[in-house]
Design a protein around this motif. Structure first.
Motif, mmCIF file in Angstrom:
data_model
loop_
_atom_site.group_PDB
_atom_site.id
_atom_site.type_symbol
_atom_site.label_atom_id
_atom_site.label_comp_id
_atom_site.label_asym_id
_atom_site.label_seq_id
_atom_site.Cartn_x
_atom_site.Cartn_y
_atom_site.Cartn_z
ATOM 1 N N ASN A 1 4.166 5.871 94.441
ATOM 2 C CA ASN A 1 4.470 4.602 95.007
ATOM 3 C C ASN A 1 5.588 4.654 96.214
ATOM 4 O OD1 ASN A 1 6.741 4.614 93.508
ATOM 5 N ND2 ASN A 1 6.360 2.851 92.480
ATOM 6 N N GLN A 2 6.047 5.773 96.403
ATOM 7 C CA GLN A 2 7.102 5.937 97.483
ATOM 8 C C GLN A 2 6.606 6.238 98.741
ATOM 9 O OE1 GLN A 2 10.625 5.043 97.014
ATOM 10 N NE2 GLN A 2 9.604 4.306 95.083
ATOM 11 N N PRO A 3 6.880 5.906 100.013
ATOM 12 C CA PRO A 3 6.330 5.931 101.456
ATOM 13 C C PRO A 3 6.122 7.583 101.575
ATOM 14 C CG PRO A 3 7.737 4.074 101.398
ATOM 15 C CD PRO A 3 7.881 4.706 99.847
ATOM 16 N N ASP A 4 7.649 8.159 101.274
ATOM 17 C CA ASP A 4 7.526 9.590 101.421
ATOM 18 C C ASP A 4 7.335 10.366 100.428
ATOM 19 O OD1 ASP A 4 9.847 8.714 100.208
ATOM 20 O OD2 ASP A 4 11.209 9.511 101.711
ATOM 21 N N LEU A 5 6.952 9.757 99.151
ATOM 22 C CA LEU A 5 6.792 10.629 97.870
ATOM 23 C C LEU A 5 7.988 10.808 97.028
ATOM 24 C CD1 LEU A 5 3.748 12.725 99.055
ATOM 25 C CD2 LEU A 5 3.504 10.483 97.951
ATOM 26 N N PHE A 6 9.164 10.630 97.802
ATOM 27 C CA PHE A 6 10.692 10.942 97.103
ATOM 28 C C PHE A 6 11.176 9.728 96.594
ATOM 29 C CE2 PHE A 6 10.037 14.589 100.137
ATOM 30 C CZ PHE A 6 10.340 15.514 99.292
ATOM 31 N N LEU A 7 11.885 10.069 95.315
ATOM 32 C CA LEU A 7 12.511 8.911 94.814
ATOM 33 C C LEU A 7 14.014 9.449 94.672
ATOM 34 C CD1 LEU A 7 12.739 6.235 93.035
ATOM 35 C CD2 LEU A 7 12.309 7.283 91.158
ATOM 36 N N ARG A 8 14.958 8.826 95.445
ATOM 37 C CA ARG A 8 16.222 9.158 95.298
ATOM 38 C C ARG A 8 17.027 8.863 93.860
ATOM 39 N NH1 ARG A 8 21.704 8.595 96.290
ATOM 40 N NH2 ARG A 8 22.381 10.013 97.992
ATOM 41 N N LEU A 9 17.481 10.087 93.427
ATOM 42 C CA LEU A 9 18.038 9.822 91.992
ATOM 43 C C LEU A 9 19.680 9.823 91.939
ATOM 44 C CD1 LEU A 9 15.914 12.673 90.522
ATOM 45 C CD2 LEU A 9 15.559 10.315 90.154
ATOM 46 N N GLY A 10 20.275 10.581 93.092
ATOM 47 C CA GLY A 10 21.752 10.489 93.198
ATOM 48 C C GLY A 10 22.041 11.553 93.856
ATOM 49 N N ASN A 11 23.520 12.038 93.991
ATOM 50 C CA ASN A 11 24.000 13.074 94.803
ATOM 51 C C ASN A 11 24.817 13.981 94.031
ATOM 52 O OD1 ASN A 11 26.079 14.361 96.716
ATOM 53 N ND2 ASN A 11 24.536 13.493 98.050
ATOM 54 N N LEU A 12 24.471 15.375 93.887
ATOM 55 C CA LEU A 12 25.160 16.262 93.179
ATOM 56 C C LEU A 12 26.981 16.269 93.517
ATOM 57 C CD1 LEU A 12 22.702 19.012 92.555
ATOM 58 C CD2 LEU A 12 23.303 17.153 90.940
ATOM 59 N N LEU A 13 26.880 16.011 94.848
ATOM 60 C CA LEU A 13 28.564 15.881 95.298
ATOM 61 C C LEU A 13 29.290 14.592 94.751
ATOM 62 C CD1 LEU A 13 27.944 17.078 99.024
ATOM 63 C CD2 LEU A 13 28.490 18.429 96.901
ATOM 64 N N ASP A 14 28.409 13.517 94.108
ATOM 65 C CA ASP A 14 28.980 12.441 93.674
ATOM 66 C C ASP A 14 29.294 12.454 92.208
ATOM 67 O OD1 ASP A 14 29.314 11.632 96.513
ATOM 68 O OD2 ASP A 14 27.450 10.664 96.358
ATOM 69 N N GLU A 15 28.259 12.993 91.536
ATOM 70 C CA GLU A 15 28.197 12.963 90.086
ATOM 71 C C GLU A 15 27.520 14.275 89.522
ATOM 72 O OE1 GLU A 15 25.437 9.906 88.835
ATOM 73 O OE2 GLU A 15 24.463 10.021 90.839
ATOM 74 N N PRO A 16 27.691 14.450 88.433
ATOM 75 C CA PRO A 16 27.328 15.605 87.550
ATOM 76 C C PRO A 16 25.710 15.540 87.371
ATOM 77 C CG PRO A 16 28.379 14.398 86.078
ATOM 78 C CD PRO A 16 28.634 13.583 87.381
ATOM 79 N N ILE A 17 25.226 16.418 87.312
ATOM 80 C CA ILE A 17 23.791 16.705 87.304
ATOM 81 C C ILE A 17 23.024 15.878 85.819
ATOM 82 C CG2 ILE A 17 23.535 18.999 86.115
ATOM 83 C CD1 ILE A 17 20.997 17.398 88.510
ATOM 84 N N THR A 18 24.260 15.959 84.652
ATOM 85 C CA THR A 18 23.742 15.453 83.562
ATOM 86 C C THR A 18 23.757 13.759 83.748
ATOM 87 O OG1 THR A 18 25.962 15.290 83.052
ATOM 88 C CG2 THR A 18 24.817 16.914 82.053
ATOM 89 N N ALA A 19 24.189 13.181 84.640
ATOM 90 C CA ALA A 19 24.262 11.723 84.773
ATOM 91 C C ALA A 19 22.885 11.618 85.445
ATOM 92 C CB ALA A 19 25.463 11.389 85.723
ATOM 93 N N ILE A 20 22.604 12.547 86.464
ATOM 94 C CA ILE A 20 21.439 12.098 87.313
ATOM 95 C C ILE A 20 20.232 12.455 86.204
ATOM 96 C CG2 ILE A 20 19.982 13.222 89.271
ATOM 97 C CD1 ILE A 20 22.773 13.604 90.778
ATOM 98 N N TRP A 21 20.352 13.270 85.442
ATOM 99 C CA TRP A 21 19.326 13.613 84.480
ATOM 100 C C TRP A 21 19.035 12.462 83.615
ATOM 101 C CZ3 TRP A 21 15.104 16.519 83.744
ATOM 102 C CH2 TRP A 21 14.492 16.453 82.556
ATOM 103 N N ARG A 22 20.196 11.797 83.280
ATOM 104 C CA ARG A 22 19.966 10.656 82.125
ATOM 105 C C ARG A 22 19.221 9.435 82.985
ATOM 106 N NH1 ARG A 22 25.195 12.021 80.779
ATOM 107 N NH2 ARG A 22 26.331 10.728 82.278
ATOM 108 N N ARG A 23 19.107 9.371 84.191
ATOM 109 C CA ARG A 23 18.599 8.304 84.974
ATOM 110 C C ARG A 23 17.030 8.755 85.302
ATOM 111 N NH1 ARG A 23 23.385 8.129 87.695
ATOM 112 N NH2 ARG A 23 22.184 8.847 89.771
ATOM 113 N N TYR A 24 16.945 10.154 85.216
ATOM 114 C CA TYR A 24 15.592 10.704 85.758
ATOM 115 C C TYR A 24 14.519 10.042 85.030
ATOM 116 C CZ TYR A 24 12.202 14.280 87.033
ATOM 117 O OH TYR A 24 11.140 15.208 87.466
#
Length: 186
Positions: A140-163
């Protein structure tokens, strides 16, 4: 020791099919002279279904480790005629026929097919050089990508929790959402 595990080459089949879909067959073949381990991938179109057995044989002759069959995504293929899209059922049938031929002829490369269905939505996390983490494909995303976050701003574990596509991600790696025929050894 090489730093490159393998090179994936987009390859659509015998010379006439390849040239019609992708371009210069001879340039792609010339790339093989580098001697690097290869895998082949192709976008499966209605007009290239007939070439899949030949492509699998080519992958075997070239000693490719894998042949990946990719169905086009409607959202990502602007300008592709509607008649070129096949259904998930047609793709599964083509994969079954191909794996039967593979067994008959002892073609060795692994063969994979990922259908774009609910179980494969968001199955991949793409990390951009900027650190952006994105789920792909999100239908349902126009470019097929859903932004989850940025690894420079937060750990991958935080992004994974929201995935939101953990089940699709696991299913891909467990072989539950893709069709797969493992490579055979001599």
């Amino acid at each position: 020791m090489s730093r490159i595990a393998f090179v994936n080459i987009g390859f659509d089949g015998p010379r006439a099919t390849f040239c019609r879909v992708r371009g210069d067959y001879d340039k792609a073949i010339a790339f093989l002279a580098a001697g690097l381990p290869i895998s082949l991938s192709t976008v499966v179109l209605r007009s290239t279904l007939h070439a899949l057995p030949y492509l699998c044989q080519i992958a075997d002759v070239l000693d490719a480790g894998k042949l990946k069959l990719i169905l086009p995504l409607r959202e990502g293929n602007l300008g592709l005629a509607e008649r070129e899209f096949i259904t998930a059922e047609e793709a599964r049938d083509a994969f079954t026929r191909l794996t039967e031929l593979r067994a008959t002829h002892d073609w060795r490369p692994a063969v994979r097919l990922t259908p774009w269905i609910a179980a494969t939505e968001g199955h991949m996390i793409v990390i951009e050089p900027t650190g952006n983490a994105l789920a792909w494909p999100v239908y349902n995303q126009p470019d097929l990508f859903l932004r989850l976050g940025n690894l420079l701003d937060e750990p991958i574990t935080a992004i994974w929790r929201r995935y939101p596509y953990k089940a699709s991600h696991y299913a891909k790696y467990l072989g539950a959402s893709i069709h797969a025929a493992a490579s055979t050894s001599p």
